[in-house]
Design a protein around this motif. Sequence first.
Motif, PDB file in Angstrom:
ATOM      1  N   ALA A 255      39.117  82.387  88.114  1.00  0.00           N
ATOM      2  CA  ALA A 255      39.380  80.913  88.132  1.00  0.00           C
ATOM      3  C   ALA A 255      37.383  80.881  88.328  1.00  0.00           C
ATOM      4  O   ALA A 255      36.430  81.638  88.971  1.00  0.00           O
ATOM      5  CB  ALA A 255      39.448  80.799  89.730  1.00  0.00           C
ATOM      6  N   ALA A 256      37.330  79.563  88.374  1.00  0.00           N
ATOM      7  CA  ALA A 256      35.477  79.700  88.152  1.00  0.00           C
ATOM      8  C   ALA A 256      35.647  78.227  88.862  1.00  0.00           C
ATOM      9  O   ALA A 256      35.822  77.069  88.219  1.00  0.00           O
ATOM     10  CB  ALA A 256      34.711  80.015  87.226  1.00  0.00           C
ATOM     11  N   TYR A 267      38.384  75.351  87.246  1.00  0.00           N
ATOM     12  CA  TYR A 267      39.074  75.878  86.013  1.00  0.00           C
ATOM     13  C   TYR A 267      39.535  77.052  85.778  1.00  0.00           C
ATOM     14  O   TYR A 267      39.042  77.970  86.888  1.00  0.00           O
ATOM     15  CB  TYR A 267      37.917  75.626  84.539  1.00  0.00           C
ATOM     16  CG  TYR A 267      37.215  73.769  84.901  1.00  0.00           C
ATOM     17  CD1 TYR A 267      38.017  73.243  83.943  1.00  0.00           C
ATOM     18  CD2 TYR A 267      36.336  73.361  86.315  1.00  0.00           C
ATOM     19  CE1 TYR A 267      37.144  71.808  83.580  1.00  0.00           C
ATOM     20  CE2 TYR A 267      36.341  72.449  85.647  1.00  0.00           C
ATOM     21  CZ  TYR A 267      36.838  71.001  84.435  1.00  0.00           C
ATOM     22  OH  TYR A 267      35.697  70.680  84.565  1.00  0.00           O
ATOM     23  N   ALA A 268      40.025  77.211  85.255  1.00  0.00           N
ATOM     24  CA  ALA A 268      40.975  78.811  84.724  1.00  0.00           C
ATOM     25  C   ALA A 268      40.105  79.156  83.652  1.00  0.00           C
ATOM     26  O   ALA A 268      40.721  78.287  82.287  1.00  0.00           O
ATOM     27  CB  ALA A 268      42.689  78.951  84.816  1.00  0.00           C
ATOM     28  N   ILE A 269      39.748  80.111  83.173  1.00  0.00           N
ATOM     29  CA  ILE A 269      39.151  80.689  82.295  1.00  0.00           C
ATOM     30  C   ILE A 269      40.074  82.146  82.142  1.00  0.00           C
ATOM     31  O   ILE A 269      40.027  82.882  82.203  1.00  0.00           O
ATOM     32  CB  ILE A 269      38.400  81.113  82.116  1.00  0.00           C
ATOM     33  CG1 ILE A 269      37.277  79.742  82.813  1.00  0.00           C
ATOM     34  CG2 ILE A 269      37.102  81.415  80.945  1.00  0.00           C
ATOM     35  CD1 ILE A 269      35.751  79.952  83.307  1.00  0.00           C
ATOM     36  N   ASP A 270      40.498  82.054  80.450  1.00  0.00           N
ATOM     37  CA  ASP A 270      41.247  83.687  79.538  1.00  0.00           C
ATOM     38  C   ASP A 270      39.873  83.980  79.707  1.00  0.00           C
ATOM     39  O   ASP A 270      39.157  83.466  79.096  1.00  0.00           O
ATOM     40  CB  ASP A 270      41.702  83.303  78.917  1.00  0.00           C
ATOM     41  CG  ASP A 270      43.005  83.925  78.431  1.00  0.00           C
ATOM     42  OD1 ASP A 270      42.668  85.540  77.794  1.00  0.00           O
ATOM     43  OD2 ASP A 270      43.975  83.617  78.144  1.00  0.00           O
ATOM     44  N   ILE A 271      40.204  84.834  80.031  1.00  0.00           N
ATOM     45  CA  ILE A 271      39.648  86.471  80.196  1.00  0.00           C
ATOM     46  C   ILE A 271      38.866  86.311  78.058  1.00  0.00           C
ATOM     47  O   ILE A 271      37.633  87.148  78.688  1.00  0.00           O
ATOM     48  CB  ILE A 271      39.345  87.676  81.132  1.00  0.00           C
ATOM     49  CG1 ILE A 271      38.446  88.384  80.867  1.00  0.00           C
ATOM     50  CG2 ILE A 271      40.612  88.712  80.029  1.00  0.00           C
ATOM     51  CD1 ILE A 271      37.778  87.721  81.721  1.00  0.00           C
ATOM     52  N   GLU A 275      39.614  77.723  75.526  1.00  0.00           N
ATOM     53  CA  GLU A 275      39.155  77.212  76.411  1.00  0.00           C
ATOM     54  C   GLU A 275      39.247  76.142  77.674  1.00  0.00           C
ATOM     55  O   GLU A 275      41.223  76.426  77.924  1.00  0.00           O
ATOM     56  CB  GLU A 275      40.030  75.385  75.640  1.00  0.00           C
ATOM     57  CG  GLU A 275      39.622  73.384  76.325  1.00  0.00           C
ATOM     58  CD  GLU A 275      38.643  74.154  75.774  1.00  0.00           C
ATOM     59  OE1 GLU A 275      37.907  72.763  76.774  1.00  0.00           O
ATOM     60  OE2 GLU A 275      36.860  74.134  74.931  1.00  0.00           O
ATOM     61  N   PRO A 276      38.848  76.502  78.717  1.00  0.00           N
ATOM     62  CA  PRO A 276      39.067  76.230  80.297  1.00  0.00           C
ATOM     63  C   PRO A 276      40.243  75.642  80.329  1.00  0.00           C
ATOM     64  O   PRO A 276      40.206  74.534  79.575  1.00  0.00           O
ATOM     65  CB  PRO A 276      37.783  76.024  80.798  1.00  0.00           C
ATOM     66  CG  PRO A 276      36.652  76.407  79.866  1.00  0.00           C
ATOM     67  CD  PRO A 276      37.509  76.235  78.705  1.00  0.00           C
ATOM     68  N   GLY A 317      47.494  75.037  89.854  1.00  0.00           N
ATOM     69  CA  GLY A 317      47.537  73.613  89.987  1.00  0.00           C
ATOM     70  C   GLY A 317      48.112  72.960  90.539  1.00  0.00           C
ATOM     71  O   GLY A 317      49.157  73.032  91.188  1.00  0.00           O
ATOM     72  N   GLY A 318      47.843  70.974  91.218  1.00  0.00           N
ATOM     73  CA  GLY A 318      48.451  70.823  92.039  1.00  0.00           C
ATOM     74  C   GLY A 318      48.099  70.414  93.064  1.00  0.00           C
ATOM     75  O   GLY A 318      46.577  70.483  93.338  1.00  0.00           O
ATOM     76  N   GLY A 319      49.104  69.533  94.199  1.00  0.00           N
ATOM     77  CA  GLY A 319      48.762  69.279  95.367  1.00  0.00           C
ATOM     78  C   GLY A 319      47.820  70.359  96.169  1.00  0.00           C
ATOM     79  O   GLY A 319      48.667  71.123  95.676  1.00  0.00           O
TER      80      GLY A 319
END
Length: 428
Positions: A255-256, A267-271, A275-276, A317-319
Motif C-alpha cells: 500500500a502506498a 493505492y495497492a501495488i502488486d509487488i 497497474e496500481p 478499499g471502501g468506507g
Amino acid sequence: MPFEFSPRRRHCVAGLALAGALPAWAQFRVEVTGVGLTQLPIAVATFRGDDQSPQKIAAIVQADLERSGQFRGVDVSGAALDEASRPDMAQWRQRAADSLLTGSVTRLADGRFDVRFRLWDVVRGQDLGGQSYSVVQADLRLSAHRIADYVYEKLTGERGVFSTRIAYVTRAGQRYTLWVADADGENSQTALASPESIISPAWSPTGQQLAYVSFESRKPVIYVHDVASGRRRLVANFRGSNSAPAWSPDGRTLAATLTRDGGSQLYAIDINGGEPRRLTQSNSIDTEPAFSPDGKSLYFVSDRGGAPQIYRMPASGGGAERVTFSGSYNISPALSPDGRWLAYVSRIGGAFRLQVMELATSTVTGITDTTADERPSFAPNSKLLVYATVQNGREALMTTTLDGKIKARLAGQAGDIREPDWGPFLKA
C-alpha cells in the motif's frame, strides 16, 4: 504544502521533503532508564574467556534483557563460573537472583569462536538447559542476542526479539544512508547511500527485503531492496509523488501514497508489477497506510475531517471509520503484530509525543515526555516500540516498553537519525 509531520523534519505527510541536520553516528550505546513494576532478577555471570573475546558476550546479553523491561541484573562480583559449573544455589538466592546464566567463549584453531551457555532456575534449583554455537567473529554479537532470546523465552514464555534487526536512516551533510542494524542498534551495515533523501524504510514480512522511498531521480519513487544481495528494483515511479510504502502481511502487495491522479491517495501495488489499484476516493490527503496483522484492515492518516487523524477501512478499499479522537493532530500509525495495540504520534500543545491505544477499549496512554517523537514501530513480539526523537538536545533512536516505564537510548554522540522500522522475526 500539506500538514507537516514534526517540527524538526519539515517532512510532510505525503512524504515530500526532508530537512538536514548533524553528522551521522552509526554505532550506538545503550542506556536504560526507568523502573518496571515487576522485573525478574537475573544474574548474568561473566563468561569464561570473555576478557579475550572481541565481544563481551555476558554484557551484551544483560543489556538485551534489561532493555526489554522484563529483567534487572543482580550483582555477580566474585563469581567464576562457566556452563559446566554446578552453582551454589543458596549463594545466588542470598543475592536475590531468581535465575543464573553461565557460559564460556573460546577461540578455536580455525579462528571461529565456540560460545556455550547454561541457564539455571535458582529458586527451584533446576537446570533450564543450554546451547552452543560455533561462529565466526562477525557473528559473536548475534550469538549473544540468541542467548538473550533463549533466556527471555525460557523465563517469560514469550519469544525474544534480540536477534532481530532494525532499519533507519541518517543524514550527514548531503549524504543519506539507509542502515540495517542489530535490534540494539549495534553492528550497523550500510544498505544504501545517496546524495538525495531516503525515507520510509519498511521491512518485508520475511525480513529479507526493505521497501523505501528514494529521491535520487529528483522525485519520490519506491524501491524494493534485497538486503542480503543489495539488489533492488523500482516498484512505483508514477507521475507525481510515490511515497509511504507498507507491506501487506502476505508480502504480495504494497500500500502506498500516490499523487498520480492529483491529490495524495492510497493505492495497492502488486509487488510483481502491474497497474496500481486505488483504495481511497477522497478530496483530502490520505497517506501513511499500515496494515492490520490479519491483512483485513488498513489504517491511514487523513485530514478529511479538517485535521490529520487516523482512520481504518477494509484493506480492499471502501468506507473508512475514524479511530483517533483524543487530540486534534494524530499521525504515523503502527499496529502491533498481536493486533492489540495502535501506536501513533500526537501533537499536544506544540509537542509531538508517542501514544499507545489499546484497540479493544480505545484507551490511550501517553508514554513519553519528549517533544519531537516520530515514526513508532513495534518489535515483532509486540512488547517494545522503537521510535526517533530528540532527547537532551540530541537526536536519538529509543526503545520503550508499552507502558513507557523502561526506555533505552540507542543513539551515539551525534547524528541526524530518523525513520526507524523494526524487522520481523528471522526465519530459521
